[in-house]
Design an enzyme around this catalytic site. Structure first.
Site, PDB file in Angstrom:
ATOM      1  N   GLU A  93      -0.020   9.972   8.629  1.00  0.00           N
ATOM      2  CA  GLU A  93       1.328   9.240   8.928  1.00  0.00           C
ATOM      3  C   GLU A  93       1.628   9.243  10.503  1.00  0.00           C
ATOM      4  O   GLU A  93       1.570  10.010  11.232  1.00  0.00           O
ATOM      5  CB  GLU A  93       2.608   9.845   8.313  1.00  0.00           C
ATOM      6  CG  GLU A  93       3.586   8.707   7.466  1.00  0.00           C
ATOM      7  CD  GLU A  93       2.825   7.885   6.659  1.00  0.00           C
ATOM      8  OE1 GLU A  93       2.194   6.878   7.070  1.00  0.00           O
ATOM      9  OE2 GLU A  93       2.757   8.087   5.403  1.00  0.00           O
ATOM     10  N   ARG A 122       0.808  -1.151   0.174  1.00  0.00           N
ATOM     11  CA  ARG A 122      -0.053  -0.082  -0.045  1.00  0.00           C
ATOM     12  C   ARG A 122       0.833   1.186   0.002  1.00  0.00           C
ATOM     13  O   ARG A 122       2.143   1.110   0.258  1.00  0.00           O
ATOM     14  CB  ARG A 122      -0.857  -0.033   1.176  1.00  0.00           C
ATOM     15  CG  ARG A 122      -0.200   0.188   2.521  1.00  0.00           C
ATOM     16  CD  ARG A 122      -0.313   1.681   2.963  1.00  0.00           C
ATOM     17  NE  ARG A 122       0.685   1.685   4.344  1.00  0.00           N
ATOM     18  CZ  ARG A 122       1.958   1.716   4.330  1.00  0.00           C
ATOM     19  NH1 ARG A 122       2.453   1.948   3.220  1.00  0.00           N
ATOM     20  NH2 ARG A 122       2.748   1.832   5.716  1.00  0.00           N
ATOM     21  N   SER A 181      15.046   1.991   5.242  1.00  0.00           N
ATOM     22  CA  SER A 181      15.117   2.218   6.381  1.00  0.00           C
ATOM     23  C   SER A 181      14.978   0.868   7.343  1.00  0.00           C
ATOM     24  O   SER A 181      14.631  -0.164   6.858  1.00  0.00           O
ATOM     25  CB  SER A 181      13.511   2.797   6.811  1.00  0.00           C
ATOM     26  OG  SER A 181      12.526   1.986   6.600  1.00  0.00           O
ATOM     27  N   ASP A 188      -1.501  -0.937   7.596  1.00  0.00           N
ATOM     28  CA  ASP A 188      -1.187  -1.587   6.316  1.00  0.00           C
ATOM     29  C   ASP A 188      -1.926  -2.677   6.051  1.00  0.00           C
ATOM     30  O   ASP A 188      -2.371  -3.049   4.955  1.00  0.00           O
ATOM     31  CB  ASP A 188       0.264  -1.957   6.524  1.00  0.00           C
ATOM     32  CG  ASP A 188       1.228  -0.917   6.846  1.00  0.00           C
ATOM     33  OD1 ASP A 188       0.792   0.266   6.949  1.00  0.00           O
ATOM     34  OD2 ASP A 188       2.317  -1.143   7.234  1.00  0.00           O
ATOM     35  N   TYR A 225      11.041   3.011  14.955  1.00  0.00           N
ATOM     36  CA  TYR A 225       9.710   3.095  15.033  1.00  0.00           C
ATOM     37  C   TYR A 225       9.047   2.785  16.343  1.00  0.00           C
ATOM     38  O   TYR A 225       8.467   3.460  17.003  1.00  0.00           O
ATOM     39  CB  TYR A 225       9.462   2.049  13.974  1.00  0.00           C
ATOM     40  CG  TYR A 225       7.873   1.780  13.470  1.00  0.00           C
ATOM     41  CD1 TYR A 225       7.345   2.818  12.674  1.00  0.00           C
ATOM     42  CD2 TYR A 225       7.042   1.081  14.439  1.00  0.00           C
ATOM     43  CE1 TYR A 225       5.877   2.360  12.657  1.00  0.00           C
ATOM     44  CE2 TYR A 225       5.633   1.004  14.248  1.00  0.00           C
ATOM     45  CZ  TYR A 225       5.160   1.649  13.599  1.00  0.00           C
ATOM     46  OH  TYR A 225       3.654   1.853  13.202  1.00  0.00           O
TER      47      TYR A 225
END
Ligand code: NG1
Ligand code: MG
Length: 509
Positions: free
Chosen positions: A57, A51, A260, A214, A270
């Site tokens: 975000e 996606r 990342s 997601d 994260y």
């Protein structure tokens, strides 16, 4: 939008028209390779896409709504259910291979009936399959009883979502895996909400305290529509149609080719953001809701979320949700005044814990490094981003705005504001992503921002269709030319994407 995962009969049920010819070749290769690996044909293929997130975000794990859309790139798992008699009496066999066999070596697992072991510390590609397997089996056991014996399976994977690229390869893989296991074990009508919820929980077993955007986008999306996903009071996914505008709009996805790594513990982590948001929620909840139980406000990965605090604070208000968020931005500025961040020692007494218990509760599931938690900045990003999502939705659905340049600009401006906030307040961008956005805007993009977790990976751009070429060539000259890229990487660097469809099972005749 509840529903059952569709069983597709033709690739036309799955892909947009422009993708069919490439996909047909790819699927044929997959089936042939399966035959050569295992000596017979697969019975079905389970499919889940990646996606791109349009707006919203780093707010899903704070339980605010987001607006992603599925892309064409996906994970395919060709599957054969094999004879149970081959398996040992106390276990079943899972054989997994990948069409990219040099990068992702084949494995065979004998898995005991009662549990699926996953070592999240070892980054093994098959962990994602196992996490989907574990989640699916939990559900099957709930339904059929604890004595349920899963079938043995042979699997061949072909994934086209780049790993670590912010397009959610992991959620696509976990969702496709869980779907494959359900289907292989006789569940031919798989409920989309159940599949999504189990994929969310399963993915946390692989080492990331993720939100649910997601997996929702991967499972629920419908071709031609983006998806508005909400998590409160329960998971709902609503297709969102983009009106035809003049100038016409394209979504362009551009890779930064900076990988990342969400698993690295450090400032760019994260999981650290999840912890910071949860601590901000606990802090605001304790101070502003004056609660005797400052550690429980709704759920979220760590049992407390900014949304949970928010809903408690405005329990009996008549204010619009937008006004609530605006007020929370003001309150955050006064309540969480420290720009330099909060130490554990600052936070613990406020939320009624010892430092040791704070660590146990918030930073032990996944290790976190760092002495200062930027509660103010993280909460400000979350509340303002949640507000931007609603503003974006209201521009989209407004009946009194003409679908012209100014409409396009309104949407683009919101995306640009998201990028500023991600870059300066949430600190999840990187110089390369900032550059890609700046180059695109100069060449005519209305709105440019990172998409997904950030710190590298992909960016998404709202570009008038007649400027797509100009934007592409600006990137080529000003960004890609100076990076060492293979021909294959160059080819895949920029994709003009249409909203694709979500998970499906395809029966091989
Ligand atoms: P990526 O890294 O793009 O898969 C991650 C999270 C999402 C969301 C975004 C940021 C996982 C599986 N996904 O996406 O839930 O929080 O970052 O908006 O970790
Ligand atoms: Mg991911």
């Amino acid at each position: 939008m509840a529903g059952i995962v569709p069983v597709a009969k033709s690739l036309k049920d799955i892909y947009t028209e422009d993708a069919i010819s490439t996909q047909t070749g790819r699927w044929e290769k997959l089936l042939k390779q399966f035959n050569s690996n295992y000596g017979h044909s697969p019975q079905f293929v389970s499919r889940s896409p990646g996606r791109v997130n349009i707006i919203g975000e780093h707010i899903d794990y704070s339980l605010y709504s987001v607006l992603p859309m599925a892309i064409t790139a996906d994970v395919l798992l060709a599957v054969a259910v094999t004879d149970d008699a081959q398996a040992a009496p106390s276990s079943y066999k899972i054989k997994v291979s990948n069409v990219q066999s040099s990068k992702f070596p084949s494995h065979e697992f004998d898995i005991p009936y009662d549990s699926v072991e996953i070592d999240a510390k070892v980054h093994e590609w098959t962990n994602y399959f196992k996490s989907g397997l574990r989640g699916a089996l939990e559900l099957l056991r709930k339904k059929h009883g604890s004595g349920f014996k899963p079938k043995s399976m042979e699997i061949l994977m072909d994934g086209t979502v780049p790993a670590g690229g912010g397009l959610s390869s992991s959620a696509a893989f976990v969702s496709a895996s869980a779907l494959a296991v359900m289907f292989a074990n006789g569940e031919t009508s798989v409920d989309k909400t159940q599949l999504t919820e189990l994929a969310i929980v399963s993915e946390r077993a692989v080492g990331v305290n993720s939100g649910g955007m997601d997996q929702s986008a991967s499972v629920f999306s419908l071709r031609g529509s983006a998806l508005f996903v909400s998590f409160v009071p329960s998971l709902t996914a609503t297709p969102v149609h983009f009106p035809k505008t003049s100038p016409e709009l394209s979504f362009v996805i551009a890779q930064s080719f900076v990988q990342s790594d969400k698993y690295v513990t450090g400032p760019v982590c994260y999981n650290l953001r999840v912890v910071e948001c949860s601590l901000a929620a606990a802090y605001l909840h304790a101070v502003l809701n004056k609660t005797s139980d400052p550690l429980h406000a709704d759920s979220g990965p760590l049992g407390i979320s900014l949304r949970g605090f928010h809903d408690t604070y405005f329990k009996s208000t008549t204010k619009s949700f937008e006004d609530q968020l605006t007020e929370l931005i003001t309150l955050t500025k006064s309540t969480l005044a420290k720009e330099e961040g909060y130490t554990r020692e600052d936070i613990a007494p406020i939320i009624g814990l010892s430092v040791e218990d704070l660590n146990k509760r918030f930073t032990s599931t996944f290790p976190i490094r760092g002495t200062h938690f930027k509660l103010r900045q993280r909460a400000l990003h979350v509340f303002s981003e949640a507000l931007r999502v609603l503003q974006f939705m209201s521009v989209l659905s407004s009946t009194d705005i003409e679908h012209n340049e100014s409409f396009n600009k309104k949407l683009g401006d919101l995306m640009n504001e998201t990028q500023d906030s991600c870059s300066n307040v949430y600190e999840c961008s990187c110089p390369e992503l900032d550059r890609l956005c700046a180059i695109a805007r100069k060449a005519g993009s209305y709105g440019s921002r990172l998409t997904g977790a950030g710190w590298g990976g992909c960016s998404v751009h709202l570009v008038p269709a007649d400027k797509v070429e100009a934007v592409k060539s600006a990137w080529e000259k000003e960004y890609y030319a100076s990076r060492e890229l293979s021909a294959e990487q160059r080819e895949a660097a920029v994709v003009v994407s249409r909203p694709g469809s979500g998970s499906a099972v395809f029966i091989v005749e």
